[in-house]
Design a protein around this motif. Structure first.
Motif, PDB file in Angstrom:
ATOM      1  N   PRO A  85      48.372  50.966  45.555  1.00 22.73           N
ATOM      2  CA  PRO A  85      47.623  49.766  45.190  1.00 22.73           C
ATOM      3  C   PRO A  85      46.151  50.115  45.006  1.00 22.73           C
ATOM      4  CG  PRO A  85      48.174  49.740  47.526  1.00 22.73           C
ATOM      5  CD  PRO A  85      48.867  50.922  46.935  1.00 22.73           C
ATOM      6  N   THR A  86      45.549  49.628  43.953  1.00 20.74           N
ATOM      7  CA  THR A  86      44.121  49.865  43.750  1.00 20.74           C
ATOM      8  C   THR A  86      43.344  49.118  44.825  1.00 20.74           C
ATOM      9  OG1 THR A  86      43.958  47.962  42.273  1.00 20.74           O
ATOM     10  CG2 THR A  86      44.444  50.107  41.265  1.00 20.74           C
ATOM     11  N   PRO A  87      42.111  49.522  45.122  1.00 17.90           N
ATOM     12  CA  PRO A  87      41.314  48.777  46.105  1.00 17.90           C
ATOM     13  C   PRO A  87      41.174  47.305  45.750  1.00 17.90           C
ATOM     14  CG  PRO A  87      40.302  50.908  45.662  1.00 17.90           C
ATOM     15  CD  PRO A  87      41.430  50.771  44.681  1.00 17.90           C
ATOM     16  N   ALA A  88      41.038  47.006  44.462  1.00 17.73           N
ATOM     17  CA  ALA A  88      40.914  45.602  44.044  1.00 17.73           C
ATOM     18  C   ALA A  88      42.192  44.839  44.334  1.00 17.73           C
ATOM     19  CB  ALA A  88      40.576  45.529  42.559  1.00 17.73           C
ATOM     20  N   LEU A  89      43.363  45.463  44.097  1.00 20.17           N
ATOM     21  CA  LEU A  89      44.633  44.803  44.405  1.00 20.17           C
ATOM     22  C   LEU A  89      44.789  44.605  45.903  1.00 20.17           C
ATOM     23  CD1 LEU A  89      47.441  43.733  43.639  1.00 20.17           C
ATOM     24  CD2 LEU A  89      48.278  46.097  43.739  1.00 20.17           C
ATOM     25  N   SER A  90      44.421  45.601  46.682  1.00 22.46           N
ATOM     26  CA  SER A  90      44.523  45.483  48.143  1.00 22.46           C
ATOM     27  C   SER A  90      43.701  44.305  48.655  1.00 22.46           C
ATOM     28  CB  SER A  90      44.059  46.783  48.799  1.00 22.46           C
ATOM     29  OG  SER A  90      44.902  47.857  48.461  1.00 22.46           O
ATOM     30  N   ALA A  91      42.482  44.166  48.154  1.00 20.86           N
ATOM     31  CA  ALA A  91      41.624  43.053  48.575  1.00 20.86           C
ATOM     32  C   ALA A  91      42.210  41.719  48.128  1.00 20.86           C
ATOM     33  CB  ALA A  91      40.225  43.243  47.999  1.00 20.86           C
ATOM     34  N   GLU A  92      42.731  41.678  46.916  1.00 18.79           N
ATOM     35  CA  GLU A  92      43.306  40.438  46.396  1.00 18.79           C
ATOM     36  C   GLU A  92      44.523  40.011  47.206  1.00 18.79           C
ATOM     37  OE1 GLU A  92      44.843  38.629  42.105  1.00 18.79           O
ATOM     38  OE2 GLU A  92      44.948  40.791  42.465  1.00 18.79           O
ATOM     39  N   MET A  93      45.398  40.960  47.531  1.00 19.21           N
ATOM     40  CA  MET A  93      46.598  40.629  48.305  1.00 19.21           C
ATOM     41  C   MET A  93      46.239  40.102  49.688  1.00 19.21           C
ATOM     42  SD  MET A  93      49.443  43.557  47.400  1.00 19.21           S
ATOM     43  CE  MET A  93      48.417  44.935  47.942  1.00 19.21           C
ATOM     44  N   GLN A  94      45.285  40.737  50.333  1.00 16.27           N
ATOM     45  CA  GLN A  94      44.911  40.308  51.680  1.00 16.27           C
ATOM     46  C   GLN A  94      44.309  38.902  51.665  1.00 16.27           C
ATOM     47  OE1 GLN A  94      43.140  43.661  54.206  1.00 16.27           O
ATOM     48  NE2 GLN A  94      43.147  44.578  52.159  1.00 16.27           N
ATOM     49  N   GLN A  95      43.529  38.601  50.649  1.00 17.25           N
ATOM     50  CA  GLN A  95      42.938  37.277  50.542  1.00 17.25           C
ATOM     51  C   GLN A  95      44.000  36.215  50.281  1.00 17.25           C
ATOM     52  OE1 GLN A  95      40.038  36.935  47.416  1.00 17.25           O
ATOM     53  NE2 GLN A  95      39.517  34.815  47.892  1.00 17.25           N
ATOM     54  N   LEU A  96      44.927  36.502  49.359  1.00 19.76           N
ATOM     55  CA  LEU A  96      45.950  35.524  49.010  1.00 19.76           C
ATOM     56  C   LEU A  96      46.973  35.348  50.128  1.00 19.76           C
ATOM     57  CD1 LEU A  96      46.536  36.358  45.248  1.00 19.76           C
ATOM     58  CD2 LEU A  96      45.410  34.356  46.218  1.00 19.76           C
ATOM     59  N   ALA A  97      47.241  36.415  50.887  1.00 27.36           N
ATOM     60  CA  ALA A  97      48.188  36.307  51.996  1.00 27.36           C
ATOM     61  C   ALA A  97      47.715  35.308  53.042  1.00 27.36           C
ATOM     62  CB  ALA A  97      48.408  37.676  52.632  1.00 27.36           C
ATOM     63  N   LEU A  98      46.412  35.194  53.165  1.00 22.75           N
ATOM     64  CA  LEU A  98      45.844  34.248  54.138  1.00 22.75           C
ATOM     65  C   LEU A  98      45.824  32.816  53.610  1.00 22.75           C
ATOM     66  CD1 LEU A  98      42.825  36.369  55.429  1.00 22.75           C
ATOM     67  CD2 LEU A  98      44.944  35.883  56.655  1.00 22.75           C
ATOM     68  N   SER A  99      45.708  32.673  52.307  1.00 20.77           N
ATOM     69  CA  SER A  99      45.513  31.340  51.733  1.00 20.77           C
ATOM     70  C   SER A  99      46.725  30.769  51.005  1.00 20.77           C
ATOM     71  CB  SER A  99      44.323  31.364  50.761  1.00 20.77           C
ATOM     72  OG  SER A  99      44.567  32.273  49.693  1.00 20.77           O
ATOM     73  N   ALA A 100      47.767  31.581  50.779  1.00 24.88           N
ATOM     74  CA  ALA A 100      48.910  31.113  49.995  1.00 24.88           C
ATOM     75  C   ALA A 100      49.659  29.999  50.714  1.00 24.88           C
ATOM     76  CB  ALA A 100      49.860  32.274  49.718  1.00 24.88           C
ATOM     77  N   PRO A 101      49.995  28.916  50.010  1.00 28.87           N
ATOM     78  CA  PRO A 101      50.781  27.843  50.627  1.00 28.87           C
ATOM     79  C   PRO A 101      52.169  28.345  51.002  1.00 28.87           C
ATOM     80  CG  PRO A 101      50.570  27.499  48.261  1.00 28.87           C
ATOM     81  CD  PRO A 101      49.657  28.628  48.610  1.00 28.87           C
ATOM     82  N   ASN A 102      52.793  27.690  51.956  1.00 26.55           N
ATOM     83  CA  ASN A 102      54.074  28.143  52.490  1.00 26.55           C
ATOM     84  C   ASN A 102      55.182  28.174  51.439  1.00 26.55           C
ATOM     85  OD1 ASN A 102      55.784  28.866  54.866  1.00 26.55           O
ATOM     86  ND2 ASN A 102      56.824  26.961  54.286  1.00 26.55           N
ATOM     87  N   GLU A 103      55.082  27.306  50.425  1.00 28.15           N
ATOM     88  CA  GLU A 103      56.158  27.269  49.436  1.00 28.15           C
ATOM     89  C   GLU A 103      56.175  28.503  48.530  1.00 28.15           C
ATOM     90  OE1 GLU A 103      52.869  24.471  47.832  1.00 28.15           O
ATOM     91  OE2 GLU A 103      53.844  24.922  49.752  1.00 28.15           O
ATOM     92  N   ILE A 104      55.060  29.235  48.432  1.00 25.97           N
ATOM     93  CA  ILE A 104      55.036  30.457  47.641  1.00 25.97           C
ATOM     94  C   ILE A 104      55.817  31.536  48.388  1.00 25.97           C
ATOM     95  CG2 ILE A 104      53.610  32.284  46.651  1.00 25.97           C
ATOM     96  CD1 ILE A 104      53.369  29.663  45.180  1.00 25.97           C
TER      97      ILE A 104
END
Length: 272
Positions: A85-104
């Motif tokens: 994973p690129t550094p940008a992807l790693s940062a994006e995944m970590q941010q979205l993992a915290l904010s993603a709604p439960n239905e995703i």
């Protein structure tokens, strides 16, 4: 945070860089198929959790990992040893993992394949993959070139995952795809793939993976598949714009297709 799952079999060459690319995770799991090299020692030295299971087929093996490992976090990144994973992807995944709604239930990303240091931007046929999932909602089907099925909505990631399928050399890629072609031929011979593909679904389905499933089933019914694949990759996908890397990759993929054709015919002859 995110847990990481890496499946391995003699990956001492690629694993160190893969582990370094996900060092931000505090829950990395190596699911190993009884490696005979230093794979486990490398994983343990990096602080990863190690598990072992005898390999049978890709879908069963991946499902065993998803269901048997007690992941620390609700999200799991599914990674191969030759992927980063690129550094940008790693940062994006970590941010979205915290904010993603439960239905995703999962996230789809674009993977960039490389050959001779060149991104196969045009030659790569299937660039989109679901790799970040809630493990309890994901399962794999198909014994070879497995397909992941996720229960619930899939969102998209912006940044890419980099893949180095030729990191061990051309000879290793050919040996690996020689094994793949045998398994593909056996699946086709046993008629375990999709038997009644739909042209409408293959062309118009909104789900990328459903389209690919039907496209592949239709493709397997066509005569002259290796040549069709080469012309499609070179002139329709415009692999020629990827230079010598694109032309080389297209030829290798066509050769792989030819092996499947030959081995399928061989199985039919031996059965007669």
């Amino acid at each position: 945070m995110i847990s990481v799952l890496i499946l391995t079999r003699n990956e001492e060459r690629d694993l160190p860089a893969a582990l370094a690319s996900v060092s931000w995770s505090d829950d990395i799991h190596i699911f190993d198929s009884h490696s005979t090299d230093n794979t486990l020692a490398i994983a343990q030295a990096a602080g990863a959790h190690t598990h072992q299971r005898a390999f049978d087929d890709y879908a069963t093996h991946r499902n065993a990992a998803l269901t048997s490992i007690p992941f620390k976090h609700p999200w799991v990144l599914l990674l191969d040893a030759d992927e980063r994973p690129t550094p940008a992807l790693s940062a994006e995944m970590q941010q979205l993992a915290l904010s993603a709604p439960n239905e995703i239930s999962g996230f789809r990303l674009r993977r960039r394949d490389f050959l001779f240091g060149t991104w196969l931007k045009h030659a790569q046929i299937s660039p989109f993959y679901i790799r970040l999932v809630r493990p309890e909602r994901a399962r794999y089907t198909r014994a070879i070139n497995e397909v992941i099925e996720v229960e619930g909505p899939i969102a998209d990631l912006t940044h890419p995952l980099d893949h180095y399928p030729f990191s061990k050399g051309i000879a290793h890629w050919i040996a690996k795809h020689n094994q793949y072609s045998t398994m593909e031929a056996e699946l086709i011979h046993r008629q375990q793939g999709l038997q009644n593909p739909s042209f409408t679904t293959a062309l118009a389905s909104k789900d990328f993976h459903e389209r690919r499933l039907h496209q592949k089933a239709i493709f397997y019914k066509l005569p002259g598949r290796p040549l069709i694949k080469w012309f499609y990759m070179v002139f329709v996908r415009r692999a020629i714009f990827d230079g010598s890397a694109g032309l080389t990759y297209s030829t290798l993929q066509s050769f792989y297709e030819y092996l499947i054709v030959l081995k399928t015919k061989d199985l039919k002859r031996n059965q007669a």
